[in-house]
Design a protein around this motif. Structure first.
Motif, short mmCIF file in Angstrom:
data_model
loop_
_atom_site.label_atom_id
_atom_site.label_comp_id
_atom_site.label_asym_id
_atom_site.label_seq_id
_atom_site.Cartn_x
_atom_site.Cartn_y
_atom_site.Cartn_z
N PRO A 1 0.10 95.04 49.03
CA PRO A 1 -0.67 95.79 48.02
C PRO A 1 -2.17 95.79 48.26
O PRO A 1 -2.84 96.77 47.95
N VAL A 2 -2.71 94.71 48.81
CA VAL A 2 -4.15 94.65 49.05
C VAL A 2 -4.57 95.65 50.11
O VAL A 2 -5.59 96.33 49.99
N LEU A 3 -3.76 95.80 51.15
CA LEU A 3 -4.07 96.78 52.19
C LEU A 3 -3.64 98.20 51.80
O LEU A 3 -4.25 99.18 52.19
N ASN A 4 -2.57 98.29 51.03
CA ASN A 4 -1.94 99.54 50.61
C ASN A 4 -0.82 99.98 51.54
O ASN A 4 -0.53 101.17 51.67
N TRP A 5 -0.13 99.02 52.19
CA TRP A 5 1.15 99.32 52.81
C TRP A 5 2.20 99.38 51.71
O TRP A 5 2.08 98.73 50.67
N VAL A 6 3.26 100.14 51.94
CA VAL A 6 4.34 100.23 50.96
C VAL A 6 5.16 98.94 51.01
O VAL A 6 5.57 98.50 52.08
N ARG A 7 5.38 98.33 49.87
CA ARG A 7 6.20 97.12 49.83
C ARG A 7 7.63 97.41 50.26
O ARG A 7 8.23 98.38 49.84
N MET B 1 -9.96 102.69 54.28
CA MET B 1 -8.66 103.01 53.70
C MET B 1 -7.56 102.63 54.69
O MET B 1 -7.71 102.76 55.91
N CYS B 2 -6.46 102.18 54.15
CA CYS B 2 -5.30 101.84 54.98
C CYS B 2 -4.82 103.08 55.74
O CYS B 2 -4.83 104.20 55.19
N PRO B 3 -4.39 102.95 56.98
CA PRO B 3 -3.79 104.09 57.66
C PRO B 3 -2.56 104.59 56.91
O PRO B 3 -1.97 103.86 56.10
N PRO C 1 3.76 108.09 52.80
CA PRO C 1 4.33 107.43 51.61
C PRO C 1 3.37 106.53 50.85
O PRO C 1 3.46 106.43 49.63
N ASN C 2 2.45 105.86 51.55
CA ASN C 2 1.57 104.93 50.84
C ASN C 2 0.42 105.62 50.10
O ASN C 2 -0.37 104.95 49.43
#
Length: 450
Positions: A174-180, A272-274, A310-311
Motif C-alpha cells: 500500500p505504501v508504494l501502491n502495488w496491488v495487494r 508515483m509507483c509504476p 490495475p493499481n
C-alpha cells in the motif's frame, strides 16, 4: 505442451527464438541425483556443487542474490537463461515428481540450502533487534533522476519485529501502491543470498519461480530483523516473477528500546509507483527516459498508459493531473490504514483477472476453501472479464499479524475485536480509536446481525 504458445508468452518469435543448447555437461554432480536420461543440461552450474558446503559468491556490489545460484550482471542482478530452463522443464517434466516421487535435482539442492538457513536462523540471537523500531528507505532500482538519485522511493518507520509477509502485504504494497495479493514476490538477505517468499502462492507468475531462485523459506515465519543486523545494511525485494520489479531496502536508523513503540509511519517519499504489468524495472527505466524527452501530447499518452493499469483504477482524475514524479502521502496513508485494518491476504487464492467463455464456469485455480474464506469476484464489463480473489473474514494468527490501528506486531499480546472477531489490536486505547475512525463502518452491522 504447446511450445509455440509458450514461446509467445516470452515475447519471442521466429528468428528471436534461441536454439536449444548443444553443450552437454561433462562433469558429475557432487550431491544431486539424476534420473536416467537426464545429464543436467540446462541446469545452472552451481547445482553440480555440494550444497552442504557451498559458499555463495557475491556480485559486483558485494551482495549475494538468489542463494548465490546464478552468475551476475554488472548491475549486480543475477543472470539466468530462461530459454534453457524452459527446454529443461519440457524435456523432463514427466519424469521428476511423477516417477517414483524423485525430486528434481534443483529441488534436492535447494532443500539442503533451506535446511542450512533454517538451522542458522534457529540459533540466531537477535539481541532485542526484533523489539526495536527502524527507519527504512525503499527504492525501485534502475529508476533514477537526472542527478542519479532514486526516482521512486518511500521512507517508513516500523517495527523490525514485523513478519516479512505482513510487511509486504500490509505496508510495502500500500505504501508504494502495488496491488495487494496480485503477484508473487521475494525478499533476499543480501549477506548470504537466502530468499524468503509467500507460502502456497498461486499467482500466474509463480511459473517463473526458477528464474528468481528456485525456492524460498516461508516469509510468514520470519521477521524483518532476520534480514539485517545494523544501520546501513540493505536487503532486496523482487515483485512479480514475470515482469521483475527490483527494490532495495536500506536500514537508515535503529531506535533504542525505550524509543520504540511499533507504530507504522510513512515519513516521506517521491515518485508515483509504476503501473502494474508494465514489464518490469528495465523496461520502465526506458519508458521514463522516453517520457522525459517526449512532447506534452506524448507524455499524456504515457500517463494514460500508467493510469490504465490495475493499481491506478481508483485514481479518478484526468491524465493531465497525473504527476509522474509526485508522491501523495495522504493517499498512501489511506491505503495503509485500509490494509492494516483488514485480514492478511490469502496467498493460496491470489488476485487474478479472468475472461471466461461461460460466466458461470468453474475457475480451476480455486482450491478447497478454509473456514472463513470466500471467493470474491469483481466484474469489469469494459474488459469482458472479472477479478477474482480468495479472502478471509477470520482473524489472523497472532504471530503473523499486527495491530489494526498502528501496525505494531504484538504476537500473543494482541487482542481480538469482540464484535467481528476478525481484527487484532495491541491495546484497548487503539481499539477504541480505531472503532471510532474506521472499524465501526466495517464491523458493527455484522455484529448486530448476530
Amino acid at each position: 505442451m504447446d511450445v509455440e504458445k509458450l514461446i509467445s508468452t516470452l515475447s519471442l518469435t521466429g528468428a528471436d527464438i534461441p536454439p536449444r543448447s548443444t553443450t552437454r555437461p561433462v562433469r558429475k554432480p557432487k550431491f544431486v541425483k539424476f534420473l536416467s536420461g537426464d545429464n543436467g543440461e540446462g541446469m545452472p552450474e552451481t547445482f553440480f556443487e555440494d550444497p552442504r558446503t557451498l559458499k555463495p559468491k557475491p556480485g559486483p556490489h558485494g551482495q549475494i542474490q538468489t542463494w548465490g545460484i546464478f552468475p551476475y550482471h554488472e548491475d549486480n542482478i543475477w543472470d539466468f537463461d530462461g530459454i534453457q530452463m524452459m527446454y529443461r522443464t519440457m524435456a523432463h517434466q514427466f519424469s521428476y515428481d511423477n516417477r517414483g516421487g524423485k525430486l528434481w535435482p534443483e529441488k534436492q539442492f535447494m532443500e539442503v540450502l533451506k535446511d542450512r538457513k533454517r538451522e542458522q536462523l534457529s540459533k540466531l540471537d537477535l539481541a532485542d533487534l526484533d523489539k526495536k523500531d527502524i527507519i527504512i528507505k525503499i527504492h525501485l532500482k534502475f529508476l533514477q533522476d537526472a542527478n542519479g538519485d532514486p526516482r521512486v522511493w518511500r521512507r517508513v518507520r516500523l517495527s523490525a519485529g514485523m513478519k516479512i509477509g505482513v510487511f509486504q502485504d500490509k505496508v510495502l504494497s500500500p505504501v508504494l501502491n502495488w496491488v495487494r495479493n496480485l503477484h508473487c514476490y521475494t525478499f533476499t538477505d543480501l549477506r548470504d543470498g537466502a530468499v524468503f517468499g509467500p507460502e502456497d502462492a498461486n499467482a500466474t507468475d509463480i511459473m517463473h519461480i526458477n528464474q528468481v531462485g528456485y525456492d524460498y523459506l516461508p516469509d510468514d515465519k520470519y521477521m524483518l530483523a532476520h534480514l539485517f543486523s545494523e544501520v546501513g545494511d540493505t536487503f532486496a525485494h523482487l515483485y512479480d516473477y514475470g515482469d521483475k520489479w527490483h527494490h532495495e531496502i536500506e536500514i537508515e536508523k535503529i531506535f533504542p528500546l525505550e524509543e520504540s513503540y511499533g507504530r507504522v509511519q510513512i515519513l516521506d517519499g517521491k515518485g508515483m509507483c509504476p503501473g502494474e504489468n508494465m514489464r518490469g524495472s528495465y523496461q520502465y527505466e526506458n519508458f521514463l527516459k522516453a517520457y522525459d524527452t517526449d512532447s506534452y501530447t506524448e507524455q499524456v499518452k504515457k500517463r494514460r498508459e500508467i493510469l490504465d493499469c490495475p493499481n491506478y483504477k481508483g485514481f479518478g482524475k484526468p491524465p493531465s493531473l497525473f504527476d509522474i514524479d509526485a508522491f501523495d502521502i495522504g493517499q498512501a496513508n489511506e491505503r495503509l490504514v485500509a490494509a492494516l485494518g483488514s485480514p492478511n491476504s490469502v496467498r493460496a487464492g491470489m488476485k487474478a483477472f479472468t475472461m471466461p467463455i461461460n460466466p458461470s464456469a468453474h475457475d480451476s485455480r480455486t482450491g478447497k476453501l478454509k473456514k472463513g474464506q470466500s471467493i470474491q469476484r469483481e466484474w469489469d464489463h469494459e474488459s469482458h472479464g472479472y477479478w477474482q480473489e480468495t479472502t478471509s473474514n477470520t482473524k489472523d494468527k497472532r504471530s503473523q499479524s499486527a495491530c489494526a490501528a498502528c501496525g505494531k506486531p504484538g504476537g500473543q499480546d494482541l487482542k481480538t475485536c469482540s464484535g467481528c472477531r476478525a481484527i487484532l489490536y495491541c491495546s484497548a486505547e487503539h481499539q477504541k480509536s480505531h472503532w471510532k475512525d474506521v472499524h465501526k463502518k466495517q464491523c458493527s452491522r455484522k455484529y448486530l446481525k448476530k
